[in-house]
Design a protein around this motif. Structure first.
Motif, PDB file in Angstrom:
ATOM      1  N   PHE A  75       0.852  -1.194   0.000  1.00  0.00           N
ATOM      2  CA  PHE A  75       0.000   0.000   0.000  1.00  0.00           C
ATOM      3  C   PHE A  75       0.886   1.243   0.000  1.00  0.00           C
ATOM      4  O   PHE A  75       0.691   2.169  -0.786  1.00  0.00           O
ATOM      5  CB  PHE A  75      -0.918   0.000   1.228  1.00  0.00           C
ATOM      6  CG  PHE A  75      -1.764   1.243   1.345  1.00  0.00           C
ATOM      7  CD1 PHE A  75      -2.707   1.563   0.382  1.00  0.00           C
ATOM      8  CD2 PHE A  75      -1.610   2.109   2.427  1.00  0.00           C
ATOM      9  CE1 PHE A  75      -3.488   2.713   0.487  1.00  0.00           C
ATOM     10  CE2 PHE A  75      -2.389   3.256   2.537  1.00  0.00           C
ATOM     11  CZ  PHE A  75      -3.321   3.560   1.564  1.00  0.00           C
ATOM     12  N   ASP A 122     -13.904  14.059  12.149  1.00  0.00           N
ATOM     13  CA  ASP A 122     -13.318  13.173  11.145  1.00  0.00           C
ATOM     14  C   ASP A 122     -14.010  11.814  11.189  1.00  0.00           C
ATOM     15  O   ASP A 122     -14.170  11.225  12.264  1.00  0.00           O
ATOM     16  CB  ASP A 122     -11.820  13.012  11.431  1.00  0.00           C
ATOM     17  CG  ASP A 122     -11.023  12.684  10.179  1.00  0.00           C
ATOM     18  OD1 ASP A 122     -11.526  11.887   9.360  1.00  0.00           O
ATOM     19  OD2 ASP A 122      -9.911  13.203  10.028  1.00  0.00           O
ATOM     20  N   ASP A 125     -11.999   5.961   9.105  1.00  0.00           N
ATOM     21  CA  ASP A 125     -11.619   4.982  10.129  1.00  0.00           C
ATOM     22  C   ASP A 125     -10.897   3.747   9.612  1.00  0.00           C
ATOM     23  O   ASP A 125     -10.575   2.841  10.370  1.00  0.00           O
ATOM     24  CB  ASP A 125     -12.842   4.567  10.964  1.00  0.00           C
ATOM     25  CG  ASP A 125     -13.906   3.834  10.146  1.00  0.00           C
ATOM     26  OD1 ASP A 125     -13.717   3.655   8.921  1.00  0.00           O
ATOM     27  OD2 ASP A 125     -14.922   3.423  10.739  1.00  0.00           O
ATOM     28  N   ILE A 126     -10.626   3.697   8.312  1.00  0.00           N
ATOM     29  CA  ILE A 126      -9.996   2.487   7.770  1.00  0.00           C
ATOM     30  C   ILE A 126      -8.603   2.299   8.366  1.00  0.00           C
ATOM     31  O   ILE A 126      -8.249   1.212   8.832  1.00  0.00           O
ATOM     32  CB  ILE A 126      -9.933   2.565   6.228  1.00  0.00           C
ATOM     33  CG1 ILE A 126     -11.357   2.623   5.658  1.00  0.00           C
ATOM     34  CG2 ILE A 126      -9.169   1.374   5.660  1.00  0.00           C
ATOM     35  CD1 ILE A 126     -11.415   2.914   4.168  1.00  0.00           C
ATOM     36  N   GLY A 127      -7.811   3.389   8.366  1.00  0.00           N
ATOM     37  CA  GLY A 127      -6.452   3.317   8.906  1.00  0.00           C
ATOM     38  C   GLY A 127      -6.447   3.031  10.400  1.00  0.00           C
ATOM     39  O   GLY A 127      -5.689   2.184  10.882  1.00  0.00           O
ATOM     40  N   LYS A 128      -7.327   3.727  11.107  1.00  0.00           N
ATOM     41  CA  LYS A 128      -7.405   3.531  12.558  1.00  0.00           C
ATOM     42  C   LYS A 128      -7.773   2.087  12.892  1.00  0.00           C
ATOM     43  O   LYS A 128      -7.188   1.470  13.791  1.00  0.00           O
ATOM     44  CB  LYS A 128      -8.421   4.505  13.152  1.00  0.00           C
ATOM     45  CG  LYS A 128      -8.541   4.391  14.636  1.00  0.00           C
ATOM     46  CD  LYS A 128      -9.910   4.200  15.244  1.00  0.00           C
ATOM     47  CE  LYS A 128     -11.146   4.297  14.465  1.00  0.00           C
ATOM     48  NZ  LYS A 128     -12.072   3.172  14.662  1.00  0.00           N
ATOM     49  N   LEU A 172      -7.879  14.416   7.863  1.00  0.00           N
ATOM     50  CA  LEU A 172      -8.220  15.695   7.251  1.00  0.00           C
ATOM     51  C   LEU A 172      -7.341  16.807   7.806  1.00  0.00           C
ATOM     52  O   LEU A 172      -7.098  16.855   9.019  1.00  0.00           O
ATOM     53  CB  LEU A 172      -9.691  16.044   7.528  1.00  0.00           C
ATOM     54  CG  LEU A 172     -10.746  15.109   6.929  1.00  0.00           C
ATOM     55  CD1 LEU A 172     -12.119  15.394   7.531  1.00  0.00           C
ATOM     56  CD2 LEU A 172     -10.805  15.259   5.418  1.00  0.00           C
ATOM     57  N   THR A 173      -6.896  17.682   6.927  1.00  0.00           N
ATOM     58  CA  THR A 173      -6.111  18.842   7.364  1.00  0.00           C
ATOM     59  C   THR A 173      -6.894  19.641   8.401  1.00  0.00           C
ATOM     60  O   THR A 173      -6.314  20.236   9.300  1.00  0.00           O
ATOM     61  CB  THR A 173      -5.815  19.769   6.162  1.00  0.00           C
ATOM     62  OG1 THR A 173      -5.564  18.963   5.025  1.00  0.00           O
ATOM     63  CG2 THR A 173      -4.633  20.634   6.429  1.00  0.00           C
ATOM     64  N   VAL A 199       0.198   9.176  17.454  1.00  0.00           N
ATOM     65  CA  VAL A 199      -0.727   9.739  16.475  1.00  0.00           C
ATOM     66  C   VAL A 199      -0.376   9.258  15.067  1.00  0.00           C
ATOM     67  O   VAL A 199       0.755   8.860  14.799  1.00  0.00           O
ATOM     68  CB  VAL A 199      -0.697  11.293  16.501  1.00  0.00           C
ATOM     69  CG1 VAL A 199      -1.192  11.831  17.833  1.00  0.00           C
ATOM     70  CG2 VAL A 199       0.699  11.835  16.180  1.00  0.00           C
TER      71      VAL A 199
ATOM     72  N   TYR B 124     -19.714  14.971   0.974  1.00  0.00           N
ATOM     73  CA  TYR B 124     -19.993  16.091   0.071  1.00  0.00           C
ATOM     74  C   TYR B 124     -19.807  15.685  -1.373  1.00  0.00           C
ATOM     75  O   TYR B 124     -18.899  14.923  -1.705  1.00  0.00           O
ATOM     76  CB  TYR B 124     -19.050  17.266   0.378  1.00  0.00           C
ATOM     77  CG  TYR B 124     -19.248  17.812   1.766  1.00  0.00           C
ATOM     78  CD1 TYR B 124     -20.260  18.730   2.034  1.00  0.00           C
ATOM     79  CD2 TYR B 124     -18.451  17.366   2.832  1.00  0.00           C
ATOM     80  CE1 TYR B 124     -20.460  19.206   3.327  1.00  0.00           C
ATOM     81  CE2 TYR B 124     -18.646  17.839   4.114  1.00  0.00           C
ATOM     82  CZ  TYR B 124     -19.655  18.755   4.351  1.00  0.00           C
ATOM     83  OH  TYR B 124     -19.856  19.225   5.626  1.00  0.00           O
TER      84      TYR B 124
END
Ligand code: B12
Lengths: 240, 244
Positions: A75, A122, A125-128, A172-173, A199, B124
């Motif tokens: 990946f 946010d 949740d795939i990564g988490k 997300l930024t 994190v 969105y």
């Protein structure tokens, strides 16, 4: 319908009788099956190995965790994209479900406990989830708070579960800065030193991890499992 | 001046540039699919600029039709690098549209913040994403081949909001129909908010404006804010109420 002469490799794979493979070949086949996201095959392989006297932790590490590590590398290198990772994670989850009760039965002490969640605002949740699974694979007890977790939920869970580690995810930024809100609240309440904080999330980097005051930033789930283990060992060694 | 943007903004960029005295601006686009590999955006921007320069197409100013887009600051770093070189007399000045992503700059930051706060679990759509929902979402995320993934991707979502760039009319009706079909596939209620081109247009216009002291707009300045009454007027709560 494909006739015998035109059977493609996918059809050929389906013919493989897992029970006829010796342990090494079965493990190799399970790595391929997990890579291809084949949940039922992973469950079957897991049960076969258990039936041959393998311990649940050995199956977990050599078959599932190792396969997922390979998925993680591909990946990162852009060979696999999100759907494949998600399918692989799902296959791993199916195998874990077979192993989890057996792992609990062994009564082995977890290496540590982690409370993990995706921060407020946010919904990624795939990564988490993958990090949670790999940490479980590494012997952690994982308390997953899910998505859109605000500081009160994080603090409540810390008080309730008293974990060694707090893990936060953001993709997300606009939501990454919330990690600092949580860390700052821990500091304000004099709780920061009670927990290790790790994190992660695609838009983060080492520098950002330091800026929010985390103990570590981890770029992927395999690194997260290693780092969490190392941090706990270091903390215990320091306390000893 | 060159606008180099995401392919997902091609129609919008051409429409803005095609109106009101901006026709001298060149528009180039990179593939929209970079969206899913944001780490590649900055390198691809650099490569395209190099290629254009080799063809003799050099510019005084470049506006990137990108937000941060999850590049982890790499797009900003690239702009800063170009700005430094430009200040030293080498190459174009370069800036990007303010905001995290196109959803934010179409809606403008205050309205996007308000919508995210009201319901974080919002997916969105822009006109582009609505029109290409099947290709980009259904096929792009592998749901077409593996329907069981839909729940894993979207199980936590509560609503779809179409941020439309198109005013009422036949074209708008077609886009709404696409958005509704997409939302139906996800089993989610749809709301429609007309945003126009938002900060994409204001930034493009201000960067293109005759030079004052600097070609770079002050991205820290207060942004044009959409007043709540405007929001109320343009938001049509279709079928379902907004989950509080
Ligand atoms: C899949 C995806 C989605 C799915 C999410 C499904 C789900 N259930 O999570 C869907 C389609 C629903 C979605 C929605 C949105 N998304 Co999205 N999404 C992505 C995408 C393509 C991949 C993310 C992913 O799952 N990667 C796979 C996992 C395995 O990798 P990972 O998350 O990075 O996690 C690994 C590491 O980072 C690390 N890690 C992660 N968490 C943690 C935590 C800890 C403690 C540790 C130690 C490590 C760690 O380990 C993980 C495993 O190795 C990214 C682009 C990208 N390539 O990153 C955009 C992206 C993150 N999304 C983006 C956007 C804008 C959105 C939306 C706003 C879009 C919309 N149309 O509404 C919404 C968000 C709504 C919200 N409030 O959250 C932008 C963000 C831009 C920005 N500036 O912030 C991105 C970058 C795409 C882009 N270029 O524009 N998205």
């Amino acid at each position: 319908m494909a006739d015998a002469a035109t059977v493609d490799s996918a059809d050929a794979d389906e013919e493989i009788d897992l029970s006829a493979l010796d342990d090494d070949d079965l493990i190799a086949q399970m790595h391929d099956d997990l890579y291809d996201g084949l949940g039922p095959e992973i469950v079957e392989g897991t049960e076969l190995l258990l039936g041959r006297g393998w311990g649940a932790d050995k199956v977990l590490n050599e078959a599932l965790v190792e396969a997922m590590r390979i998925v993680g590398i591909d990946f990162r290198d852009g060979i696999l994209f999100v759907p494949e990772v998600l399918l692989a994670a799902n296959a791993m989850k199916a195998g874990m479900e077979v192993l989890r009760p057996l792992l609990a039965e062994t009564g082995a002490e977890p290496i540590g406990k982690i409370v993990i969640g995706t921060v407020k605002g946010d919904i990624h949740d795939i990564g988490k989830n993958l990090v949670g699974m790999m940490l479980e694979g590494a012997g952690f007890e994982v308390v997953d708070l899910g998505i859109n977790t605000d500081v009160d939920e994080f603090l409540g869970a810390l008080a309730e579960h008293r974990p060694d580690i707090l893990g936060m995810s953001a993709l997300l930024t606009t939501t990454m800065p919330y990690m600092k809100v949580v860390v700052d609240t821990l500091i304000e309440q004099g709780l920061r030193d009670d927990y290790l904080v790790i994190v992660g999330g695609a838009p983060l980097n080492q520098e950002f991890g330091e800026a929010v005051g985390a103990d570590a930033y981890c770029r992927d789930a395999a690194v997260a499992a290693e780092t969490a283990t190392d941090l706990i060992k270091a903390r215990r060694a320091a306390a000893a | 001046m060159l606008v180099l943007g995401c392919g997902a903004l091609a129609n919008e960029l051409r429409a803005i540039v095609g109106s009101g005295g901006l026709e001298h601006i060149d528009v180039e686009c990179l593939p929209a699919k970079l969206h899913n590999r944001p780490a590649l955006i900055a390198p691809e921007v650099r490569a395209r600029l190099n290629r254009l320069a080799q063809q003799g197409r050099t510019y005084e100013r470049v506006l990137l039709g990108y937000g941060d887009c999850g590049s982890a600051g790499a797009i900003d770093d690239l702009c800063a690098e170009f700005e430094r070189a430009h200040a030293a007399g080498d190459g174009p000045s370069m800036t990007r549209v303010p905001g995290a992503h196109c959803y934010e700059f179409f809606a403008t930051a205050p309205l996007f913040a308000e919508m995210s706060e009201a319901e974080p679990a919002t997916f969105y759509l822009t006109d582009y994403l609505a029109r290409h929902f099947d290709l980009l979402v259904w096929q792009g995320l592998g749901i077409a081949d593996h329907p069981e993934l839909a729940e894993l991707y979207f199980g936590n979502y509560r609503r779809v909001v179409l941020l439309t760039q198109t005013p009422d009319g036949a074209q708008r009706a077609r886009i709404e129909a696409c958005a509704r079909a997409g939302a139906d596939r996800l089993g989610l209620p749809l709301e429609i908010v007309e945003t126009g081109y938002g900060e994409l247009e204001t930034t493009l216009t201000s960067v293109a404006a005759p030079r004052r002291n600097t070609a770079t707009p002050d991205v820290t300045a207060p942004r044009r804010s959409t007043v709540p009454s405007e929001l109320a007027a343009s938001r049509r709560s279709d079928e379902h109420q907004v989950p509080a």
